[in-house]
Scaffold this active site. Sequence first.
Site, PDB file in Angstrom:
ATOM      1  N   LEU A 134       0.842  -1.201   0.000  1.00 15.57           N
ATOM      2  CA  LEU A 134       0.000   0.000   0.000  1.00 15.57           C
ATOM      3  C   LEU A 134       0.876   1.249   0.000  1.00 15.57           C
ATOM      4  O   LEU A 134       2.081   1.166   0.228  1.00 15.57           O
ATOM      5  CB  LEU A 134      -0.900  -0.049   1.244  1.00 15.57           C
ATOM      6  CG  LEU A 134      -1.911  -1.208   1.220  1.00 15.57           C
ATOM      7  CD1 LEU A 134      -2.453  -1.509   2.607  1.00 15.57           C
ATOM      8  CD2 LEU A 134      -3.041  -0.890   0.246  1.00 15.57           C
ATOM      9  N   PRO A 135       0.291   2.436  -0.246  1.00 17.65           N
ATOM     10  CA  PRO A 135       1.129   3.637  -0.355  1.00 17.65           C
ATOM     11  C   PRO A 135       1.898   3.977   0.923  1.00 17.65           C
ATOM     12  O   PRO A 135       3.075   4.327   0.857  1.00 17.65           O
ATOM     13  CB  PRO A 135       0.134   4.755  -0.689  1.00 17.65           C
ATOM     14  CG  PRO A 135      -1.063   4.060  -1.233  1.00 17.65           C
ATOM     15  CD  PRO A 135      -1.110   2.709  -0.589  1.00 17.65           C
ATOM     16  N   LYS A 162      14.591   1.186   4.698  1.00 18.90           N
ATOM     17  CA  LYS A 162      14.018   1.597   3.400  1.00 18.90           C
ATOM     18  C   LYS A 162      13.905   3.125   3.307  1.00 18.90           C
ATOM     19  O   LYS A 162      14.241   3.729   2.294  1.00 18.90           O
ATOM     20  CB  LYS A 162      12.639   0.938   3.227  1.00 18.90           C
ATOM     21  CG  LYS A 162      11.845   1.434   2.043  1.00 18.90           C
ATOM     22  CD  LYS A 162      12.515   1.134   0.715  1.00 18.90           C
ATOM     23  CE  LYS A 162      11.754   1.791  -0.429  1.00 18.90           C
ATOM     24  NZ  LYS A 162      12.451   1.652  -1.712  1.00 18.90           N
ATOM     25  N   LYS A 166       6.993  11.268   0.235  1.00 15.85           N
ATOM     26  CA  LYS A 166       6.548  10.579   1.463  1.00 15.85           C
ATOM     27  C   LYS A 166       7.746   9.908   2.146  1.00 15.85           C
ATOM     28  O   LYS A 166       7.930  10.011   3.362  1.00 15.85           O
ATOM     29  CB  LYS A 166       5.471   9.557   1.075  1.00 15.85           C
ATOM     30  CG  LYS A 166       4.928   8.693   2.173  1.00 15.85           C
ATOM     31  CD  LYS A 166       5.436   7.271   2.168  1.00 15.85           C
ATOM     32  CE  LYS A 166       5.400   6.549   0.865  1.00 15.85           C
ATOM     33  NZ  LYS A 166       5.878   5.183   0.906  1.00 15.85           N
TER      34      LYS A 166
HETATM   35  P1  NAD Z   1       0.735   2.746  -6.115  1.00 15.70           P
HETATM   36  O1  NAD Z   1       0.161   4.033  -5.666  1.00 15.70           O
HETATM   37  O2  NAD Z   1       0.931   2.480  -7.562  1.00 15.70           O
HETATM   38  O3  NAD Z   1      -0.172   1.519  -5.538  1.00 15.70           O
HETATM   39  C1  NAD Z   1      -0.786   1.524  -4.295  1.00 15.70           C
HETATM   40  C2  NAD Z   1      -2.098   0.758  -4.441  1.00 15.70           C
HETATM   41  O4  NAD Z   1      -2.736   0.672  -3.172  1.00 15.70           O
HETATM   42  C3  NAD Z   1      -3.088   1.461  -5.386  1.00 15.70           C
HETATM   43  O5  NAD Z   1      -3.490   0.558  -6.403  1.00 15.70           O
HETATM   44  C4  NAD Z   1      -4.244   1.857  -4.472  1.00 15.70           C
HETATM   45  O6  NAD Z   1      -5.513   1.793  -5.122  1.00 15.70           O
HETATM   46  C5  NAD Z   1      -4.133   0.811  -3.372  1.00 15.70           C
HETATM   47  N1  NAD Z   1      -4.742   1.250  -2.117  1.00 15.70           N
HETATM   48  C6  NAD Z   1      -4.508   2.415  -1.441  1.00 15.70           C
HETATM   49  N2  NAD Z   1      -5.225   2.438  -0.304  1.00 15.70           N
HETATM   50  C7  NAD Z   1      -5.924   1.271  -0.258  1.00 15.70           C
HETATM   51  C8  NAD Z   1      -6.842   0.690   0.661  1.00 15.70           C
HETATM   52  N3  NAD Z   1      -7.180   1.355   1.778  1.00 15.70           N
HETATM   53  N4  NAD Z   1      -7.346  -0.526   0.384  1.00 15.70           N
HETATM   54  C9  NAD Z   1      -7.007  -1.199  -0.750  1.00 15.70           C
HETATM   55  N5  NAD Z   1      -6.131  -0.696  -1.662  1.00 15.70           N
HETATM   56  C10 NAD Z   1      -5.609   0.516  -1.417  1.00 15.70           C
HETATM   57  O7  NAD Z   1       2.081   2.556  -5.303  1.00 15.70           O
HETATM   58  P2  NAD Z   1       3.323   1.613  -5.693  1.00 15.70           P
HETATM   59  O8  NAD Z   1       4.236   2.367  -6.579  1.00 15.70           O
HETATM   60  O9  NAD Z   1       2.827   0.269  -6.048  1.00 15.70           O
HETATM   61  O10 NAD Z   1       4.046   1.555  -4.254  1.00 15.70           O
HETATM   62  C11 NAD Z   1       3.524   0.778  -3.177  1.00 15.70           C
HETATM   63  C12 NAD Z   1       4.502   0.922  -2.013  1.00 15.70           C
HETATM   64  O11 NAD Z   1       5.802   0.445  -2.422  1.00 15.70           O
HETATM   65  C13 NAD Z   1       4.691   2.367  -1.555  1.00 15.70           C
HETATM   66  O12 NAD Z   1       4.855   2.399  -0.169  1.00 15.70           O
HETATM   67  C14 NAD Z   1       5.976   2.797  -2.273  1.00 15.70           C
HETATM   68  O13 NAD Z   1       6.640   3.848  -1.573  1.00 15.70           O
HETATM   69  C15 NAD Z   1       6.761   1.491  -2.290  1.00 15.70           C
HETATM   70  N6  NAD Z   1       7.733   1.323  -3.390  1.00 15.70           N
HETATM   71  C16 NAD Z   1       7.452   1.707  -4.676  1.00 15.70           C
HETATM   72  C17 NAD Z   1       8.396   1.495  -5.697  1.00 15.70           C
HETATM   73  C18 NAD Z   1       8.125   1.897  -7.139  1.00 15.70           C
HETATM   74  O14 NAD Z   1       9.071   1.878  -7.943  1.00 15.70           O
HETATM   75  N7  NAD Z   1       6.896   2.239  -7.511  1.00 15.70           N
HETATM   76  C19 NAD Z   1       9.604   0.882  -5.397  1.00 15.70           C
HETATM   77  C20 NAD Z   1       9.859   0.457  -4.084  1.00 15.70           C
HETATM   78  C21 NAD Z   1       8.903   0.679  -3.087  1.00 15.70           C
END
Ligand code: NAD
Length: 301
Positions: free
Chosen positions: A71-72, A180, A249
């Site tokens: 999740l975010p 992280k 964030k």
């Molecule tokens: P994203 O915003 O693409 O995906 C997050 C998903 O969570 C969305 O699909 C959203 O609809 C869902 N969501 C949010 N609140 C929700 C809830 N209450 N119930 C159900 N679903 C819910 O984010 P991402 O890029 O996939 O990143 C996810 C995590 O991984 C974050 O913490 C980010 O910092 C971390 N991260 C991202 C990357 C990257 O390259 N994108 C790399 C490493 C770590």
Amino acid sequence: MAASATRVGFIGLGAMGYPMASVLHSAGISVEVLDRSEDLSNNFVEEHAQARRLRSVSDLSEDIETVILMLPDSKAVDAVVLGTDGMKGLVDVLPPSALIIDMSSSNPVRTRELAERLKARQIHLVDAPVSGGVKKAASGSLAVMVGGEPEQVQRATSLLNLMGGSVTHVGSVGCGHALKALNNYIAAVSFVSAAEALLVAERFGLDLSLMTDVLNQSSGKNSTTDYKVKQFILSGTFNSGFSLQLMAKDVGIALDLARSTGQPLQLGDQMGKLWGGAAASFKQSIDHTVMYKLIAGREIR
Ligand code: NAD
């Protein structure tokens, strides 16, 4: 207690969660998926024949003892785990001794608080955030940094090995999230330093592609010069898959963490203002590599 789960709940099918859940499905793990975006959940079950879609955490099959979160942030994690607005949370539906693996980049202080609350309900929490981006998520080769009690980390390891190229137990619960956030603080600082150096070089008349090759053979090499400059900046695509809002964030989490330890970060305030200010100025999610254009004072379209 199941040593290695073959059936899991997976919540959060965004840029990272979707390919990670897909990797688990390909490895023969039964996945029950939930995202607040109906389109993402529907696409996932259409593309993955054995997957089951959930409409809420209450739909989880009774025999599921392991749930992965991608999740975010901590706010979303708390909402899903503890429930919100009259909706049940995982804490209300999982059996005693269940394991929640939070792979999101959450706030380590909040992770420790959540683990304490869950302990009172006999539910275990392991934090296992990742580095590597969308490409490594899709190939199951992420770097996974894990915090938790050894017995629970052991229990999570076979699943984490499917998604990770390296899986390292780095300490007690919250330590994965702390590492992280600090990793991304370093990446945020590196991004700004590389972007500014490239802009100076451009004005002086250097070829930026050639310069990047030289940097990557030299002591200035970092994650931006190696994985971002040619791929997403010079190519003009600005589509790394990691949003500016999520980077801001993570910088904010690192600053909170530093404050909580009393260790100052000399560049921290500047980084907080730069990334946080940029994130706040966009209503829509925008790729973090767009920071290059912002530093250059170029128009964002
Ligand atoms: P994203 O915003 O693409 O995906 C997050 C998903 O969570 C969305 O699909 C959203 O609809 C869902 N969501 C949010 N609140 C929700 C809830 N209450 N119930 C159900 N679903 C819910 O984010 P991402 O890029 O996939 O990143 C996810 C995590 O991984 C974050 O913490 C980010 O910092 C971390 N991260 C991202 C990357 C990257 O390259 N994108 C790399 C490493 C770590």
